[in-house]
Motif scaffolding. Structure first.
Motif, PDB file in Angstrom:
ATOM      1  N   HIS A 103       0.830  -1.213  -0.101  1.00 14.39           N
ATOM      2  CA  HIS A 103      -0.082   0.038   0.033  1.00 14.39           C
ATOM      3  C   HIS A 103       0.837   1.228   0.046  1.00 14.39           C
ATOM      4  O   HIS A 103       1.766   1.420   0.549  1.00 14.39           O
ATOM      5  CB  HIS A 103      -0.701   0.147   1.162  1.00 14.39           C
ATOM      6  CG  HIS A 103      -1.756   1.155   1.231  1.00 14.39           C
ATOM      7  ND1 HIS A 103      -2.924   1.326   0.164  1.00 14.39           N
ATOM      8  CD2 HIS A 103      -1.704   2.343   2.150  1.00 14.39           C
ATOM      9  CE1 HIS A 103      -3.532   2.610   0.710  1.00 14.39           C
ATOM     10  NE2 HIS A 103      -2.803   3.216   1.682  1.00 14.39           N
ATOM     11  N   ARG A 143       3.786   7.460   2.094  1.00 12.88           N
ATOM     12  CA  ARG A 143       4.257   6.340   3.042  1.00 12.88           C
ATOM     13  C   ARG A 143       3.641   4.791   2.298  1.00 12.88           C
ATOM     14  O   ARG A 143       2.819   4.877   1.672  1.00 12.88           O
ATOM     15  CB  ARG A 143       3.120   6.572   4.223  1.00 12.88           C
ATOM     16  CG  ARG A 143       3.113   5.549   5.326  1.00 12.88           C
ATOM     17  CD  ARG A 143       2.416   6.095   6.661  1.00 12.88           C
ATOM     18  NE  ARG A 143       3.171   7.088   7.224  1.00 12.88           N
ATOM     19  CZ  ARG A 143       2.723   7.894   7.922  1.00 12.88           C
ATOM     20  NH1 ARG A 143       1.552   7.905   8.346  1.00 12.88           N
ATOM     21  NH2 ARG A 143       3.574   8.866   8.549  1.00 12.88           N
ATOM     22  N   SER A 180       3.823   0.875   2.836  1.00 16.87           N
ATOM     23  CA  SER A 180       3.851  -0.147   3.968  1.00 16.87           C
ATOM     24  C   SER A 180       3.302  -1.518   3.076  1.00 16.87           C
ATOM     25  O   SER A 180       2.640  -1.644   1.923  1.00 16.87           O
ATOM     26  CB  SER A 180       2.585   0.316   4.846  1.00 16.87           C
ATOM     27  OG  SER A 180       1.261   0.199   4.253  1.00 16.87           O
ATOM     28  N   ASP A 188       3.560  -6.269   4.119  1.00 15.54           N
ATOM     29  CA  ASP A 188       4.024  -7.576   5.046  1.00 15.54           C
ATOM     30  C   ASP A 188       5.129  -8.171   4.280  1.00 15.54           C
ATOM     31  O   ASP A 188       4.996  -8.377   3.140  1.00 15.54           O
ATOM     32  CB  ASP A 188       3.014  -8.259   5.673  1.00 15.54           C
ATOM     33  CG  ASP A 188       1.774  -7.598   6.135  1.00 15.54           C
ATOM     34  OD1 ASP A 188       2.197  -6.583   6.974  1.00 15.54           O
ATOM     35  OD2 ASP A 188       0.630  -7.821   6.173  1.00 15.54           O
ATOM     36  N   ASN A 244       5.501  -6.487   9.656  1.00 17.84           N
ATOM     37  CA  ASN A 244       5.029  -5.255   8.702  1.00 17.84           C
ATOM     38  C   ASN A 244       5.936  -4.158   8.461  1.00 17.84           C
ATOM     39  O   ASN A 244       6.710  -3.934   9.371  1.00 17.84           O
ATOM     40  CB  ASN A 244       3.723  -4.788   9.508  1.00 17.84           C
ATOM     41  CG  ASN A 244       3.225  -3.534   8.748  1.00 17.84           C
ATOM     42  OD1 ASN A 244       3.340  -2.156   9.142  1.00 17.84           O
ATOM     43  ND2 ASN A 244       2.316  -3.747   7.600  1.00 17.84           N
ATOM     44  N   SER A 291       6.838  -0.305   7.166  1.00 17.76           N
ATOM     45  CA  SER A 291       6.456   0.924   6.944  1.00 17.76           C
ATOM     46  C   SER A 291       7.546   1.881   6.873  1.00 17.76           C
ATOM     47  O   SER A 291       8.107   2.029   8.198  1.00 17.76           O
ATOM     48  CB  SER A 291       5.137   1.271   8.025  1.00 17.76           C
ATOM     49  OG  SER A 291       4.521   2.516   7.561  1.00 17.76           O
ATOM     50  N   ASP A 314       8.422   5.981   5.346  1.00 12.02           N
ATOM     51  CA  ASP A 314       8.135   7.260   4.557  1.00 12.02           C
ATOM     52  C   ASP A 314       9.154   7.745   3.544  1.00 12.02           C
ATOM     53  O   ASP A 314      10.242   7.475   4.039  1.00 12.02           O
ATOM     54  CB  ASP A 314       7.775   8.513   5.611  1.00 12.02           C
ATOM     55  CG  ASP A 314       6.752   8.601   6.470  1.00 12.02           C
ATOM     56  OD1 ASP A 314       5.842   7.416   6.020  1.00 12.02           O
ATOM     57  OD2 ASP A 314       6.423   8.864   7.472  1.00 12.02           O
TER      58      ASP A 314
END
Length: 325
Positions: free
Chosen positions: A195, A220, A222, A224, A284, A286, A288
């Motif tokens: 995403h 951003r 993100s 898994d 996960n 994530s 920026d």
């Protein structure tokens, strides 16, 4: 009758004188014959002695000739062996230096004029010793040749075994390389639930997603990651952001650079992100991405590489205008 008419008694009593010359002649003749006989006997003995000496000299000469033949045969044999076997030549020079003096003494005795039986006996003894040395050398050569044959066989066996081990090792290395490559490839992280969102940052610190280029302050990303074969440890993720014009976003502040991929060769990347991964567990990720320049309207493409493979990608489209656009 007067006395003068009769012979005297003294003249009538004396016998006539005997003639001894015959006896003397006989004795002289006998002595002469004896002398001649002795001379003849002595001459015969002398001739016999001379004949014996001649026989003795002939015998000694024959012995000397035989010794010379035997010595020459031994010398030829020794020289032949030393010339054909360099190791033996070294052995003769270092271990048996008396051989040289032995050979010299034999030559002296054999070539000696009027050599006596004792001289020839000594020569025979030395020749026998020399032949004994030669027999020792023959045994030494046979031993060395046997060792050399065994060493050659051992070397051949070791060479064969080494080649077999080398072949086996190469096979194992190839198999291990292939296995390692398979494990390496198989240990690449798998990315899911990818995403990407454009984020607007307000002065208050509150963040919200936006689809407007003018309001976008950063992206951003993100997703898994998971892989049961990937070992626990730090994993490097290479993020490539491509702007609407098809150019890779690169900035020194983002740590941009180049990475070698397995399928697409060298590629420029926007940012490298390192994560801590625990084997067998889903994680996960994530992060920026914030560029210095303003974002332009259009579609931004984001690709993530790990272990030389692309593990995920996504895109976000920013529209023109702002609040009143």
């Amino acid at each position: 009758m007067s006395a003068s008419n009769y012979p005297s008694a003294s003249s009538q009593s004396q016998p006539p004188k005997k003639d001894n010359r015959g006896i003397i002649y006989g004795v002289l003749i006998a002595a002469l014959l004896g002398t001649w006989g002795y001379i003849i006997y002595d001459k015969s003995k002398t001739k016999e002695v001379i004949q014996q000496k001649d026989v003795q000299y002939a015998s000694l000469d024959s012995v000397r000739n035989q010794l010379l033949t035997d010595y020459q045969a031994a010398e030829i044999r020794l020289d032949k062996m030393t010339s054909e076997n360099t190791k033996l030549d070294s052995l003769v020079k270092t271990r048996d230096k008396d051989v040289t003096s032995m050979r010299s003494r034999i030559k002296t005795l054999i070539n000696k004029q009027n050599a006596s039986a004792a001289d020839l006996s000594e020569a025979r003894k030395l020749i026998n010793q020399l032949n004994g040395k030669i027999e020792e050398y023959v045994l030494e050569i046979e031993r060395l040749q046997g060792e050399n044959t065994q060493l050659t066989a051992d070397k051949q066996q070791l060479t064969t075994e080494k080649q077999q081990l080398t072949d086996t090792l190469n096979t194992k290395l190839t198999e291990n390389k292939e296995l390692s490559s398979q494990v390496d490839v198989g240990s690449t992280l798998n990315a899911a639930n990818f995403h990407i969102a454009a984020i607007n940052e307000k002065k208050s610190g509150k963040e919200s997603e936006t689809s407007r280029a003018k309001r976008a302050d950063k992206f951003r990303v993100s997703f898994d990651v998971e892989n049961r074969l990937s070992l626990t440890g730090t994993k490097d993720l290479y993020v490539i952001v491509t702007n609407p014009e098809g150019q890779v976003v690169k900035e020194d502040g983002l740590g941009s650079g180049s990475v070698t991929t397995r399928e697409d060769g060298d590629k420029e990347f926007t940012n490298k992100v390192s994560i801590d991964y625990e084997q067998g567990k889903r994680k996960n990720v994530s992060f920026d991405l914030k560029q210095t320049d303003k974002y332009k309207p259009g579609t931004y493409k984001v690709e993530v590489y790990q272990n030389g493979f692309k593990i995920g990608e996504g895109a976000v489209t920013l529209k023109k205008g702002g609040i009143f656009g």
